[in-house]
Design a protein around this motif. Structure first.
Motif, short mmCIF file in Angstrom:
data_model
loop_
_atom_site.label_atom_id
_atom_site.label_comp_id
_atom_site.label_asym_id
_atom_site.label_seq_id
_atom_site.Cartn_x
_atom_site.Cartn_y
_atom_site.Cartn_z
N GLU A 90 11.34 -4.53 1.11
CA GLU A 90 10.00 -4.17 0.61
C GLU A 90 10.04 -3.90 -0.89
O GLU A 90 9.32 -3.05 -1.40
CB GLU A 90 9.49 -2.94 1.35
CG GLU A 90 9.37 -3.11 2.85
CD GLU A 90 8.32 -4.14 3.23
OE1 GLU A 90 7.37 -4.34 2.44
OE2 GLU A 90 8.46 -4.75 4.31
N GLY A 91 10.86 -4.65 -1.60
CA GLY A 91 11.04 -4.41 -3.03
C GLY A 91 9.75 -4.56 -3.84
O GLY A 91 9.50 -3.79 -4.77
N ARG A 92 8.92 -5.52 -3.48
CA ARG A 92 7.68 -5.72 -4.24
C ARG A 92 6.73 -4.54 -4.07
O ARG A 92 6.12 -4.08 -5.04
CB ARG A 92 7.01 -7.02 -3.79
CG ARG A 92 5.72 -7.33 -4.52
CD ARG A 92 5.22 -8.73 -4.19
NE ARG A 92 6.16 -9.76 -4.66
CZ ARG A 92 5.95 -11.06 -4.54
NH1 ARG A 92 4.83 -11.50 -3.97
NH2 ARG A 92 6.85 -11.93 -4.98
N ALA A 136 -0.06 6.89 3.28
CA ALA A 136 1.35 7.25 3.29
C ALA A 136 1.68 8.17 4.46
O ALA A 136 2.75 8.09 5.06
CB ALA A 136 1.73 7.93 1.97
N LEU A 137 0.74 9.04 4.82
CA LEU A 137 0.99 9.99 5.90
C LEU A 137 0.88 9.36 7.26
O LEU A 137 1.37 9.92 8.25
CB LEU A 137 0.01 11.16 5.79
CG LEU A 137 -0.05 11.84 4.41
CD1 LEU A 137 -1.07 12.95 4.42
CD2 LEU A 137 1.32 12.38 4.04
N ALA A 188 11.23 -0.38 7.89
CA ALA A 188 10.47 -1.29 7.02
C ALA A 188 8.97 -1.04 7.15
O ALA A 188 8.24 -1.02 6.15
CB ALA A 188 10.80 -2.75 7.37
N GLU A 189 8.50 -0.82 8.38
CA GLU A 189 7.07 -0.55 8.58
C GLU A 189 6.68 0.79 7.98
O GLU A 189 5.60 0.94 7.38
CB GLU A 189 6.75 -0.57 10.07
CG GLU A 189 6.88 -1.95 10.70
CD GLU A 189 6.78 -1.90 12.21
OE1 GLU A 189 6.47 -2.96 12.80
OE2 GLU A 189 7.02 -0.83 12.81
N GLY A 194 3.97 1.26 4.65
CA GLY A 194 2.82 2.15 4.60
C GLY A 194 2.98 3.26 3.56
O GLY A 194 2.01 3.66 2.91
N TRP A 195 4.20 3.74 3.40
CA TRP A 195 4.48 4.80 2.42
C TRP A 195 4.21 4.31 1.00
O TRP A 195 3.53 4.99 0.22
CB TRP A 195 5.93 5.23 2.58
CG TRP A 195 6.39 6.35 1.70
CD1 TRP A 195 7.15 6.26 0.58
CD2 TRP A 195 6.14 7.75 1.89
NE1 TRP A 195 7.40 7.50 0.06
CE2 TRP A 195 6.79 8.44 0.85
CE3 TRP A 195 5.44 8.49 2.85
CZ2 TRP A 195 6.75 9.83 0.73
CZ3 TRP A 195 5.40 9.87 2.73
CH2 TRP A 195 6.05 10.53 1.68
N TYR A 196 4.72 3.14 0.67
CA TYR A 196 4.51 2.58 -0.68
C TYR A 196 3.02 2.32 -0.93
O TYR A 196 2.50 2.63 -2.00
CB TYR A 196 5.28 1.28 -0.84
CG TYR A 196 6.79 1.41 -0.74
CD1 TYR A 196 7.43 2.56 -1.13
CD2 TYR A 196 7.57 0.35 -0.25
CE1 TYR A 196 8.82 2.68 -1.04
CE2 TYR A 196 8.95 0.46 -0.16
CZ TYR A 196 9.56 1.63 -0.55
OH TYR A 196 10.93 1.74 -0.46
#
Length: 358
Positions: free
Chosen positions: A64-66, A248-249, A257-258, A262-264
């Protein structure tokens, strides 16, 4: 001479020498595996894999680098914007974030009401004592004080609980139970040192809720812990998580990864909403300057700066900040209200507070 037959032997019974003696060790294979441990036992055993493996999170971070880059850039832009602004802007964003974090727990308290409480301990009805006190703690911790890695008891403001039978009825772990879970949480963080600070904060949030350090369904405490970890060493000392939205929460389940995705996304949205709030205040400042252009003296522009720096402002606070008399501050605030620049938030005749109307 043949052996006499057993009179109790059924014709369907298997001869003893043909039975499968399952309790005896099996024959050695040519390639024994001494590292099998409990997995070599003939019965089912508990799954001994770690509940949260930082190595999986590091792999997910690379995938999930992007999204991580987008969140990090949004946070850096907001942090740089705040470096040049008054300190009160950080307080504004902290109150907005806490308000939306509380909404995640089903408690709706407006940022203005939170500002009144954290500044004057005012506006705390009996049914809202716990929520407002928790909001006051979150406000202090987001802006400073001991960090979560300096000692969780001090960070959370808890005292060691005595060992009595009532602890079994507590909704969150206390005493030795809390200490053991806290040690597990710190162990996970120690193994997650290779993660980006934003990813590490997400890992800390997930691990905190997984170990149940604040009890079932709690959001504010783990979010404040994660926010402080993600914002260490910046002008904005906390990582915005819930301003405007709470994506994020919601990233509390699924694969690493999922969760990180959502966090990012949630952090990027919260930072952009914070940036929009700063734009809103900048537009208000320009509008106030134009609306007050016909006034002379230093009080009106100084009062504009004071309103930008404080989420709510009383005549007493304005007088002390600007350096004028109480009557002059009250007269100017009334003029600001007449010109549509501020609004009064208490609805009272005395002990009144104003905030910008943008």
């Amino acid at each position: 001479m043949p052996k006499p037959e057993d009179p109790h032997l059924s014709p369907y019974d298997t001869a003893p020498e043909e039975q499968d003696l399952w309790f005896l060790p099996g024959a050695e294979t040519e390639d024994p595996r001494p590292d099998q441990g409990a997995s070599a036992l003939p019965w089912d055993t508990a799954d001994r894999r770690p509940l949260l493996d930082p190595a999986d999170w590091l792999k997910a971070e690379r995938e999930e680098g992007r999204a991580l880059t987008a969140a990090a850039v949004a946070f850096a832009r907001l942090d740089e914007r705040l470096r040049a602004g008054p300190e009160g802007l950080v307080r504004r964003l902290a109150l907005m974030d806490i308000s939306d974090l509380l909404w995640s727990e089903g408690v709706r308290i407006a940022p203005e009401r939170l500002a009144l409480y954290v500044h004057l301990r005012a506006g705390a009805p009996a049914e809202g004592d716990r929520e407002l006190a928790l909001a006051g703690w979150a406000f202090r911790r987001l802006l400073g004080g001991p960090g979560p890695l300096d000692g969780l008891q001090a960070f959370l403001g808890r005292r060691p609980a005595p060992a009595d039978g009532l602890l079994d009825f507590s909704q969150r772990p206390v005493g030795l139970a809390f200490d053991g879970l806290a040690e597990d949480w710190r162990s996970v963080l120690g193994q997650a040192g290779a993660l980006h600070p934003i990813s590490r904060a997400g890992c800390a949030f997930a691990a905190w809720r997984l170990f149940g350090l604040s009890g079932a369904g709690a959001v504010l405490e783990p979010a404040v812990v994660a926010a402080r970890l993600g914002g260490a060493g910046r002008a904005l000392p906390f990582l915005p998580l819930a301003i405007g939205e709470r994506n994020a929460l919601r990233a509390g389940g699924g694969s690493p990864a999922e969760r990180l995705q959502g966090w990012y996304r949630g952090i990027e949205t919260a930072c952009l909403r914070g940036y929009m709030e700063l734009d809103r205040l900048a537009d208000w400042e320009q509008r106030a300057t134009a609306a007050l252009a016909d006034l002379s003296g230093r009080t009106p522009p100084a009062l504009v700066a004071a309103l930008l720096a404080a989420p709510v402002l009383s005549a007493e606070m304005a007088a002390a900040t600007v350096g004028v008399s109480f009557s002059a501050a009250a007269r100017n605030l009334a003029l600001f209200e007449e010109r549509g620049l501020v609004r009064e938030v208490t609805g009272q005749e005395r002990f009144r507070f104003w905030t910008v109307l943008a």
